[in-house]
Design a protein around this motif. Sequence first.
Motif, PDB file in Angstrom:
ATOM      1  N   PHE A   1       0.974  -1.255   0.058  1.00  0.00           N
ATOM      2  CA  PHE A   1       0.219   0.058  -0.056  1.00  0.00           C
ATOM      3  C   PHE A   1       0.976   1.186  -0.018  1.00  0.00           C
ATOM      4  N   ASP A   2       0.601   2.017  -0.817  1.00  0.00           N
ATOM      5  CA  ASP A   2       1.251   3.575  -0.990  1.00  0.00           C
ATOM      6  C   ASP A   2       0.608   4.672  -0.639  1.00  0.00           C
ATOM      7  N   THR A   3       1.110   5.473   0.296  1.00  0.00           N
ATOM      8  CA  THR A   3       0.296   6.600   0.667  1.00  0.00           C
ATOM      9  C   THR A   3       1.481   7.696   0.736  1.00  0.00           C
ATOM     10  N   ALA A   4       0.981   8.823   1.597  1.00  0.00           N
ATOM     11  CA  ALA A   4       2.030  10.067   1.526  1.00  0.00           C
ATOM     12  C   ALA A   4       1.381  11.132   2.465  1.00  0.00           C
ATOM     13  N   GLU A   5       2.243  11.666   3.254  1.00  0.00           N
ATOM     14  CA  GLU A   5       1.754  12.790   4.224  1.00  0.00           C
ATOM     15  C   GLU A   5       0.955  13.916   3.238  1.00  0.00           C
ATOM     16  N   ALA A   6       1.198  14.002   1.952  1.00  0.00           N
ATOM     17  CA  ALA A   6       0.606  15.079   1.181  1.00  0.00           C
ATOM     18  C   ALA A   6      -0.819  14.720   0.652  1.00  0.00           C
ATOM     19  N   TYR A   7      -1.298  13.301   0.886  1.00  0.00           N
ATOM     20  CA  TYR A   7      -2.394  12.817   0.523  1.00  0.00           C
ATOM     21  C   TYR A   7      -3.593  13.189   1.263  1.00  0.00           C
ATOM     22  N   LYS A   8      -4.469  13.979   1.146  1.00  0.00           N
ATOM     23  CA  LYS A   8      -5.444  14.285   2.149  1.00  0.00           C
ATOM     24  C   LYS A   8      -6.204  13.398   2.664  1.00  0.00           C
ATOM     25  N   ASN A   9      -5.970  13.127   4.285  1.00  0.00           N
ATOM     26  CA  ASN A   9      -6.567  12.206   4.946  1.00  0.00           C
ATOM     27  C   ASN A   9      -6.129  10.575   4.471  1.00  0.00           C
ATOM     28  N   SER A  10      -5.278  10.495   3.517  1.00  0.00           N
ATOM     29  CA  SER A  10      -4.768   8.948   3.111  1.00  0.00           C
ATOM     30  C   SER A  10      -4.467   8.206   4.598  1.00  0.00           C
ATOM     31  N   GLU A  11      -3.217   8.510   5.013  1.00  0.00           N
ATOM     32  CA  GLU A  11      -2.787   8.003   6.063  1.00  0.00           C
ATOM     33  C   GLU A  11      -3.592   7.448   7.014  1.00  0.00           C
ATOM     34  N   VAL A  12      -4.517   8.591   7.706  1.00  0.00           N
ATOM     35  CA  VAL A  12      -5.417   7.996   8.581  1.00  0.00           C
ATOM     36  C   VAL A  12      -6.404   7.022   8.031  1.00  0.00           C
ATOM     37  N   VAL A  13      -7.075   7.241   6.895  1.00  0.00           N
ATOM     38  CA  VAL A  13      -8.056   6.319   6.535  1.00  0.00           C
ATOM     39  C   VAL A  13      -7.397   4.784   6.263  1.00  0.00           C
ATOM     40  N   LEU A  14      -6.064   4.749   5.912  1.00  0.00           N
ATOM     41  CA  LEU A  14      -5.322   3.406   5.567  1.00  0.00           C
ATOM     42  C   LEU A  14      -5.038   2.811   6.839  1.00  0.00           C
TER      43      LEU A  14
END
Length: 344
Positions: A63-76
């Motif tokens: 799974f790839d996410t980022a600090e800059a992706y809105k809410n992505s880290e929290v949701v993942l």
Amino acid sequence: MPGTTNVNLLFTTLPGTDLSVSRVCLGTWQFNGGQADITWSGQEEKLSKAIVDKALETGVNFFDTAEAYKNSEVVLGKALEGRRQNAVIASKFGQNHPEGKVEYSAMDIENALTQSLTKLNTTYIDLYQVHWPICVANMEETVQQLKLEQSRGRILHYGYCNFGVENMKAFQLAGGKPVTTQMPYNLLWRAIEHSTLPLIRENNLSVLAYSALQQGLLTGKFHNAQEVPEGRRRTRLFNSQSTTLAKHGQPGMETETFQAIGEIRKISEELGESMSTVALSWLLAQKNVESVIVGCSSVQQVGENCRVVPLKPAIIERLNSATDQVKNLLGDNADLWAAESRMK
């Protein structure tokens, strides 16, 4: 179909690591908790979790996410609760500093990582990446901080994203030993083949290809530029006049792009496969491409976007020929959105 392969049978160990990852990686830029951004419409958290459920069931563990992706880290992080051990997580720092800073100091990197760990509800990130070279205040300081975080066990491995030839050489001179490079790469976006990919291969880096389906263009869903959502017409494939969101100021190559799409569609129909399958299979056949990053806007798309098949050399050559004109028009600039590449 006879001779086909599904993603749950395709794993690779990233060279230089002990990370066994699926060759299709789920990109989570779309995991925005229902808050649309410039590129993607809102995706409710419940749907994002269902997509993660289906991905794990299918065999996707990357799974790839980022600090800059809105809410992505929290949701993942919420979606993986109770099964963190079943996932390999890649994240990135940069472009979301609370004070609006672009260049990150060592302390900024440390703070960003701390925030990412909290959001992801984990004690470590398997692969931590520099999101863009413009996020680096000082290359040596950045490398030292990444090594420090590695020694602390807060990250297992590190890499970079969107680094051009000069950036890669500077990182290496600073003592960096990345294991991966994440770059935009697909049948319609082959700019890295001119100069960046040869150096990547020389240094034996694993390529994580993002925008593997060119933000949906390679799914076959769109037949002309007008059908493409405005936020996805920001790239240099499209005339900058087609949307006020574009910043590159160039005429684009819409005719050539959709001619290429038409040819890929024809080849896919001959094979009896979807365009998504053919596009991903071509990409995974490229040397040093260890995993391709795809996003999903529905549970159904998980299966559609994760199917790969072996392609004969003659088919690969036909696909190359179909997209050579777009590749040549793009030139050496691999930046999706900027006329002057930020990938130096």
